[in-house]
Write an enzyme that holds these catalytic residues in place. Structure first.
Site, PDB file in Angstrom:
ATOM      1  N   THR A 125       1.100  -1.093  -0.008  1.00  0.00           N
ATOM      2  CA  THR A 125       0.011  -0.030  -0.120  1.00  0.00           C
ATOM      3  C   THR A 125       0.855   1.307   0.061  1.00  0.00           C
ATOM      4  O   THR A 125       1.675   1.193   0.922  1.00  0.00           O
ATOM      5  CB  THR A 125      -0.950   0.158   1.216  1.00  0.00           C
ATOM      6  OG1 THR A 125      -1.762  -1.106   1.045  1.00  0.00           O
ATOM      7  CG2 THR A 125      -1.785   1.102   1.272  1.00  0.00           C
ATOM      8  N   GLU A 170      -3.727  -4.545  -2.780  1.00  0.00           N
ATOM      9  CA  GLU A 170      -4.344  -5.896  -2.339  1.00  0.00           C
ATOM     10  C   GLU A 170      -5.732  -5.490  -1.201  1.00  0.00           C
ATOM     11  O   GLU A 170      -5.432  -4.307  -0.902  1.00  0.00           O
ATOM     12  CB  GLU A 170      -3.434  -6.827  -1.511  1.00  0.00           C
ATOM     13  CG  GLU A 170      -2.548  -5.944  -0.434  1.00  0.00           C
ATOM     14  CD  GLU A 170      -3.049  -5.723   0.697  1.00  0.00           C
ATOM     15  OE1 GLU A 170      -3.961  -6.297   1.268  1.00  0.00           O
ATOM     16  OE2 GLU A 170      -2.466  -4.849   1.371  1.00  0.00           O
ATOM     17  N   ASN A 197      -9.578   2.046   2.393  1.00  0.00           N
ATOM     18  CA  ASN A 197      -9.190   1.758   3.608  1.00  0.00           C
ATOM     19  C   ASN A 197      -9.553   3.029   4.417  1.00  0.00           C
ATOM     20  O   ASN A 197     -10.171   2.557   5.772  1.00  0.00           O
ATOM     21  CB  ASN A 197      -7.824   1.290   3.925  1.00  0.00           C
ATOM     22  CG  ASN A 197      -7.254  -0.126   3.855  1.00  0.00           C
ATOM     23  OD1 ASN A 197      -8.392  -0.836   3.617  1.00  0.00           O
ATOM     24  ND2 ASN A 197      -6.142  -0.569   4.103  1.00  0.00           N
ATOM     25  N   PHE A 241     -18.617  -3.102   8.824  1.00  0.00           N
ATOM     26  CA  PHE A 241     -17.850  -2.119   9.546  1.00  0.00           C
ATOM     27  C   PHE A 241     -18.860  -0.925  10.035  1.00  0.00           C
ATOM     28  O   PHE A 241     -18.478   0.341  10.126  1.00  0.00           O
ATOM     29  CB  PHE A 241     -17.058  -1.369   8.186  1.00  0.00           C
ATOM     30  CG  PHE A 241     -15.879  -2.153   8.136  1.00  0.00           C
ATOM     31  CD1 PHE A 241     -15.747  -3.373   7.631  1.00  0.00           C
ATOM     32  CD2 PHE A 241     -14.520  -1.708   8.784  1.00  0.00           C
ATOM     33  CE1 PHE A 241     -14.905  -4.309   7.278  1.00  0.00           C
ATOM     34  CE2 PHE A 241     -13.474  -2.797   8.515  1.00  0.00           C
ATOM     35  CZ  PHE A 241     -13.807  -3.857   7.956  1.00  0.00           C
ATOM     36  N   LEU A 242     -20.081  -1.513  10.848  1.00  0.00           N
ATOM     37  CA  LEU A 242     -20.688  -0.475  11.530  1.00  0.00           C
ATOM     38  C   LEU A 242     -20.581  -1.236  13.109  1.00  0.00           C
ATOM     39  O   LEU A 242     -21.427  -0.615  14.038  1.00  0.00           O
ATOM     40  CB  LEU A 242     -22.180  -0.505  10.913  1.00  0.00           C
ATOM     41  CG  LEU A 242     -22.342   0.170   9.670  1.00  0.00           C
ATOM     42  CD1 LEU A 242     -23.616   0.319   9.237  1.00  0.00           C
ATOM     43  CD2 LEU A 242     -21.812   1.786  10.003  1.00  0.00           C
ATOM     44  N   CYS A 249      -3.023  -1.714   8.987  1.00  0.00           N
ATOM     45  CA  CYS A 249      -3.474  -0.946   7.734  1.00  0.00           C
ATOM     46  C   CYS A 249      -4.231  -0.001   8.043  1.00  0.00           C
ATOM     47  O   CYS A 249      -3.988   1.152   7.842  1.00  0.00           O
ATOM     48  CB  CYS A 249      -4.321  -2.018   6.873  1.00  0.00           C
ATOM     49  SG  CYS A 249      -3.044  -3.329   6.449  1.00  0.00           S
ATOM     50  N   LYS A 305      -7.844  -7.926  16.048  1.00  0.00           N
ATOM     51  CA  LYS A 305      -9.061  -8.530  15.535  1.00  0.00           C
ATOM     52  C   LYS A 305      -8.937  -9.806  15.581  1.00  0.00           C
ATOM     53  O   LYS A 305      -8.141 -10.345  15.812  1.00  0.00           O
ATOM     54  CB  LYS A 305      -9.416  -8.048  14.237  1.00  0.00           C
ATOM     55  CG  LYS A 305      -8.721  -8.459  13.032  1.00  0.00           C
ATOM     56  CD  LYS A 305      -9.292  -8.114  11.741  1.00  0.00           C
ATOM     57  CE  LYS A 305      -8.943  -9.082  10.544  1.00  0.00           C
ATOM     58  NZ  LYS A 305      -9.316  -8.780   9.409  1.00  0.00           N
TER      59      LYS A 305
HETATM   60  C1  UDX Z   1      -7.797  -3.791   6.235  1.00  0.00           C
HETATM   61  C2  UDX Z   1      -8.896  -3.697   5.243  1.00  0.00           C
HETATM   62  O1  UDX Z   1     -10.249  -4.211   5.521  1.00  0.00           O
HETATM   63  C3  UDX Z   1      -8.401  -4.674   3.948  1.00  0.00           C
HETATM   64  O2  UDX Z   1      -9.262  -4.493   2.815  1.00  0.00           O
HETATM   65  C4  UDX Z   1      -6.911  -4.086   3.603  1.00  0.00           C
HETATM   66  O3  UDX Z   1      -6.350  -4.763   2.657  1.00  0.00           O
HETATM   67  C5  UDX Z   1      -6.260  -4.218   4.835  1.00  0.00           C
HETATM   68  O4  UDX Z   1      -6.708  -3.413   5.791  1.00  0.00           O
HETATM   69  P1  UDX Z   1      -7.320  -5.604   8.264  1.00  0.00           P
HETATM   70  O5  UDX Z   1      -6.323  -4.596   8.820  1.00  0.00           O
HETATM   71  O6  UDX Z   1      -7.135  -7.231   8.309  1.00  0.00           O
HETATM   72  O7  UDX Z   1      -7.921  -5.271   6.863  1.00  0.00           O
HETATM   73  O8  UDX Z   1      -8.555  -5.343   9.253  1.00  0.00           O
HETATM   74  P2  UDX Z   1     -10.216  -5.116   9.330  1.00  0.00           P
HETATM   75  O9  UDX Z   1     -10.785  -6.347   9.204  1.00  0.00           O
HETATM   76  O10 UDX Z   1     -10.421  -4.181   8.193  1.00  0.00           O
HETATM   77  O11 UDX Z   1     -10.546  -4.548  10.692  1.00  0.00           O
HETATM   78  C6  UDX Z   1      -9.799  -3.381  11.104  1.00  0.00           C
HETATM   79  C7  UDX Z   1     -10.142  -2.886  12.325  1.00  0.00           C
HETATM   80  O12 UDX Z   1     -11.278  -2.488  12.599  1.00  0.00           O
HETATM   81  C8  UDX Z   1      -9.928  -4.088  13.654  1.00  0.00           C
HETATM   82  O13 UDX Z   1      -9.315  -3.650  14.752  1.00  0.00           O
HETATM   83  C9  UDX Z   1     -11.518  -4.437  13.649  1.00  0.00           C
HETATM   84  O14 UDX Z   1     -12.027  -4.747  15.016  1.00  0.00           O
HETATM   85  C10 UDX Z   1     -12.043  -3.084  13.930  1.00  0.00           C
HETATM   86  N1  UDX Z   1     -13.516  -2.912  13.188  1.00  0.00           N
HETATM   87  C11 UDX Z   1     -13.883  -3.445  12.056  1.00  0.00           C
HETATM   88  C12 UDX Z   1     -14.300  -2.442  14.218  1.00  0.00           C
HETATM   89  O15 UDX Z   1     -13.961  -1.993  15.182  1.00  0.00           O
HETATM   90  N2  UDX Z   1     -15.688  -2.333  13.575  1.00  0.00           N
HETATM   91  C13 UDX Z   1     -16.080  -2.719  12.614  1.00  0.00           C
HETATM   92  O16 UDX Z   1     -17.212  -2.860  12.152  1.00  0.00           O
HETATM   93  C14 UDX Z   1     -15.152  -3.358  11.754  1.00  0.00           C
END
Ligand code: UDX
Length: 450
Positions: free
Chosen positions: A121, A152, A227, A268-269, A279, A339
């Protein structure tokens, strides 16, 4: 096709293994020799469901190998995927020194034309700089380089499925030959013609991925904008949760109905301790930095970042309200990873929370199904439990900091019996307030009537 992957971190390892899985001959390198030794010995430097067996199979069938000799790796591939890290600098900008370093190696070692694909990225316009660097560092060599951006969208915990069953494959290119070459690479994924090694709900009936061809700068922007938007969505949900809490509404009911609108979507809510990982936080910062440098005031994203940083304070406030005095109290913490389904603790809200508890003098006993080994070094004053029940033992409060399914499925009656005081503070809204109450718990979460 012969493909070289530079960088065997999350992105490189998953991409390399998946490219081998769909039939390419892949060689992967990394500047970290110990990581390569682990991989060569059949070990895994990260926990990612489905990856270990896929790597083992691809190595056995000689479609995937690891090499510490970067020059040899550059020579081997017709296409070179750059998957090195772009960590944040102190000012929030992305550190592109690893990309620059790779450009130098590729430019000096390549002996035939190469397609250089930027998968890390990076801020928009990096592709342009990469192209310039390849030509400057390779001055005198007769080799030609074409550059493409292929961001990605892999999520940790489901990265293998995300690579093999993506919604879209974005390629930023400057000519048709490059597009054709990338299409050849991804053909099995586009045609869904490979034996899927993992179970995925969208396989095999889901629609094939969209093939999105853009300019290099657009492709780079798509990744950062996606993102950052996800981060914004989470912070928005967190603010609505705070409001719901004040007004006596239930955030779960609110976001469920909001998400039914296809323009909003349900994911994501989820409110709680906020977003972490390597990321979302860093991409958001880098995007704000890019906007500022380009003369665009993207204060909206700064706010999203601030809201996210406040989540730990808010949770801590709830803990203090419930416990009155925190010092010397035994507190159990469930979850350390940023997560579920990963052992990654980078920028994990759970880790910040534990630091805060330790600072305030609490006696913390933590448990995570996968992340404890990585957390041990970072949290020397924490006692690590053998199980969730063990973490609950004798505690005056049990905190949920990561939404592992394992925690949802606990025998909560047993948890209650283990605890000194049946108080659960749920930082991820994992459990049902009504059920917890029925089981005899004092229960607090975000944005829901307690
Ligand atoms: C993210 C992007 O989703 C992905 O497309 C990109 O390629 C890399 O970055 P990732 O870092 O694996 O992926 O995590 P993601 O599933 O996006 O969650 C990020 C954070 O947000 C986590 O700490 C998760 O707990 C938090 N989260 C997610 C929330 O607090 N609430 C939500 O509704 C969703």
């Amino acid at each position: 096709m012969k493909i070289s992957v530079i960088g065997a971190g999350y992105v490189g390892l998953v991409s390399g293994a998946c490219l081998a899985e769909i039939g390419h001959e892949v060689v992967c390198t990394d500047s970290d020799a110990s990581k390569l030794r682990t991989l060569e010995a059949g070990g895994m430097p990260i926990y990612e469901p489905g990856l270990e067996s896929m790597v083992a199979r691809a190595r056995k069938e000689r479609r995937l190998r690891f090499s510490a000799n970067a020059a040899e790796v550059v020579t081997a591939g017709e296409a070179i995927f750059i998957c090195v890290g772009t960590p944040p600098l102190a000012n929030g900008d992305a550190d592109l020194s690893a990309i620059d370093h790779v450009a130098r190696i590729v430019a000096t070692e390549a002996k035939s034309p190469k397609l250089v694909v930027e998968k890390s990225t990076v801020p928009a316009r990096t592709g342009r700089e990469l192209k310039r660097a390849l030509s400057v560092y390779g001055r005198g060599a007769k080799v030609t380089f074409r550059v493409a951006s292929n961001p990605e969208f892999l999520r940790e915990g489901t990265a293998v499925g995300d690579f093999l069953h993506p919604d879209r494959i974005v390629v930023g290119v400057e000519d048709d030959t490059t597009e054709r070459q990338l299409k050849d690479i991804y053909k099995p994924v586009l045609d869904r013609k490979f034996n899927c090694p993992i179970h995925n709900p969208s396989c095999p009936d889901g629609p094939p991925p969209a093939w999105v061809v853009t300019t290099i700068s657009s492709a780079e922007l798509i990744k950062h904008a996606s993102n950052s938007f996800l981060a914004l969505k989470i912070s928005y949900a967190n603010m609505v949760a705070d409001l719901a809490e004040r007004l006596g509404a239930d955030i779960g009911e609110v976001t469920r109905a909001m998400g039914m609108d296809p323009r909003i979507g349900p994911s994501f809510l989820s409110p709680g301790l906020g977003f972490g990982g390597f990321c979302l936080p860093k991409d958001l910062q880098a995007f704000v930095f890019l906007a500022e440098r380009s003369g665009v005031d993207f204060n909206l994203l700064r706010e999203a970042e601030k809201i996210n940083k406040r989540r730990i304070d808010q949770f801590y406030q709830k803990i203090r309200e419930a416990l009155w005095v925190v010092r010397d109290k035994p507190i159990g913490v469930l979850g350390l990873a940023f997560k579920p389904n990963t052992d990654d603790i980078r920028f994990a809200p759970a880790i910040d929370l534990v630091h805060r508890l330790i600072e305030e003098g609490a006696r913390v006993r933590a448990y995570d199904p996968e992340a404890m080994e990585k957390a041990r070094e970072l949290l020397p004053h924490v006692e690590f439990a053998k199980s969730a029940y063990d973490a609950a033992k004798g505690s005056e409060a049990l905190l949920i900091a990561t939404e592992w399914d394992e925690f949802r499925r606990l025998d909560w009656d047993r948890v209650r019996r283990e605890m000194a005081r049946p108080l659960v503070l749920d930082g991820r809204n994992l459990l049902s307030p009504a059920e917890m109450k029925k089981l005899g718990f004092e229960y607090r979460s975000f944005g829901r009537p307690d």
